[in-house]
Scaffold this motif. Structure first.
Motif, short mmCIF file in Angstrom:
data_model
loop_
_atom_site.label_atom_id
_atom_site.label_comp_id
_atom_site.label_asym_id
_atom_site.label_seq_id
_atom_site.Cartn_x
_atom_site.Cartn_y
_atom_site.Cartn_z
N GLY A 76 31.16 -5.68 46.47
CA GLY A 76 30.64 -4.33 46.34
C GLY A 76 30.59 -3.85 44.91
N ILE A 77 29.58 -3.06 44.58
CA ILE A 77 29.47 -2.40 43.28
C ILE A 77 29.36 -0.91 43.57
N LEU A 78 30.30 -0.13 43.08
CA LEU A 78 30.38 1.30 43.40
C LEU A 78 29.94 2.12 42.19
N CYS A 79 29.12 3.13 42.44
CA CYS A 79 28.68 3.98 41.34
C CYS A 79 28.85 5.46 41.67
N GLY A 122 26.80 4.19 46.80
CA GLY A 122 26.69 5.43 46.04
C GLY A 122 27.77 6.39 46.49
N THR A 123 28.62 6.83 45.56
CA THR A 123 29.79 7.64 45.91
C THR A 123 29.72 8.97 45.17
N LYS A 132 35.22 9.28 47.86
CA LYS A 132 35.64 7.93 48.28
C LYS A 132 36.80 7.98 49.26
N CYS A 133 37.66 9.00 49.15
CA CYS A 133 38.79 9.12 50.08
C CYS A 133 38.28 9.25 51.52
N ASP A 134 37.33 10.14 51.74
CA ASP A 134 36.74 10.31 53.07
C ASP A 134 35.96 9.07 53.49
#
Length: 389
Positions: A76-79, A122-123, A132-134
């Motif tokens: 995964g790549i998170l932005c 996409g965060t 991101k917590c939810d």
């Protein structure tokens, strides 16, 4: 192959810079990042990713997937792409989406026979809601074998630990009265809040060394000659161990209850943020730094041993992950500052997008093409989770 991979990122640079500039010029925040999310998802769709929008209850969160064959690692790549309220992109999040997309598209174009699954998440709302917590609670990211992020920074480095954080709003309800003519008829909500502040001070002697406790009054209680009927405070409790932090939180609840009893008032506790500490995976840190060096990123520096709190900690508590911080402002520059904002459209910021993309793409390529490397990463994660919970 790394040279070819980096060339595929260079080939996208004008479009990546254009996206970064647009997001910078149109700051959005708190889950309302509609233009940024549309820009990023459209680019992913144009490049062959299967995009799902509005995930995990956030209109501007998304998941974009490309699969090369079956089996193989799931990476995964998170932005992030939210701005700061009233300040704009003074934390550099406008660079993250374009960098992550540049890495993802280059990996897709270079895909060979080795199977892998690549997911761009996409965060939104990192600065305010900690989305991101939810998203973790709703099952996002958990299918990944490893996750990467990037962030602009004064130096190029990674992080080892971050602080778990539990924050709360506390509202005390008393009874108003004239402080001179009928003080005996009043019950001061402000007394309750001030006693709670003092309780935190007494608690400081009896918590682990790495515990941090902060508080503030968020509403003015009114004139001095009126017994305040309402008082509101915010409390933030932190530790590098989520397990230790929970013990501090228990004591905090007792302090608030005791303060209300002493003042003779009622109270409400409203939990706010719940950020976890990261479980460090030094193999992933090294992969990112090796590829940052290969790409020519400036001011390579040792990892930051201890940092603040982030909702990426909640992801890294569940799966292996790491974030590459890429230098684009002078050393000593603070994020959330005017200096960070002023550098947002500089050539150094544009270079940061490319260095971040190359660092992540190279690390992903290593995980895809090196037999046994992902298993080593998973083993380190499992071992460190026993140490750092």
């Amino acid at each position: 192959m790394k040279e070819v991979l980096f060339q595929k990122i260079e080939a996208q640079k004008e479009r990546l810079w254009e996206m970064a500039d647009f997001i910078f010029d149109h700051p959005e925040y708190e889950g309302k990042e509609y233009q940024a999310a549309d820009l990023l998802t459209s680019y992913l769709e144009q490049n062959g990713f299967q995009v799902e929008r509005g995930i995990a209850g956030y209109e501007t969160a998304f998941r974009a997937v490309y699969e090369n064959g079956t089996g193989g690692p799931s990476i995964g790549i998170l932005c992030e792409y939210d701005a700061l309220k009233g300040m704009g992109h003074a934390c550099g999040h406008h660079m993250q989406g374009p960098a992550c997309l540049g890495a993802a598209v280059a990996l897709k174009e270079l895909a060979g026979e080795a199977p892998f699954k690549l997911t761009v998440y996409g965060t939104p709302a990192e600065e305010t809601l900690g989305a991101k917590c939810d998203m973790v609670k709703k099952g996002c990211f958990l299918e990944l074998d490893a996750a990467f992020m990037m962030h602009g920074s004064p130096t190029t480095c990674t992080d080892v630990k971050c602080l778990a954080d539990r924050s709360f709003e506390v509202v005390f309800h008393g009874k108003g009265a004239h402080a001179a003519l009928a003080p005996e008829k009043g019950k001061s909500a402000l007394d309750g809040l001030l006693i709670a502040f003092n309780g935190i001070e007494f608690l400081r002697e009896h918590v682990p060394d790495d515990t941090r406790m902060h508080y503030t009054m968020t509403e003015l209680p009114g004139p001095a000659n009126i017994v305040p009927a309402r008082a509101v405070g915010k409390f933030s409790l932190r530790s590098f161990s989520r397990t230790n932090l929970e013990l501090v939180v228990e004591r905090f609840y007792d302090i608030v209850k005791g303060a209300a009893l002493i003042a003779g008032v009622e109270y409400e506790i409203h939990p706010k943020s719940d950020f976890y500490n990261k479980i460090p995976v030094l193999k992933l840190n090294r992969l990112l730094m090796e590829n940052a060096e290969l790409a020519g990123a400036p001011r390579l520096s040792p990892p930051r041993e201890r940092t603040g709190s982030t909702d990426f900690g909640n992801v890294m508590y569940e799966i292996p992950g790491s974030c590459i911080r890429v230098a684009f402002v002078p050393e000593g520059t603070a994020s959330h500052s005017q200096e960070f904002l002023d550098a947002g459209k500089s050539q150094a910021a544009r270079d940061c997008v490319l260095y971040g993309a190359k660092s992540i793409a190279g690390a992903c390529w290593d995980l895809i093409g090196t037999p046994g490397l992902m298993e080593e990463v998973k083993r380190e994660f499992a071992e460190n989770k026993k140490k750092f919970k």
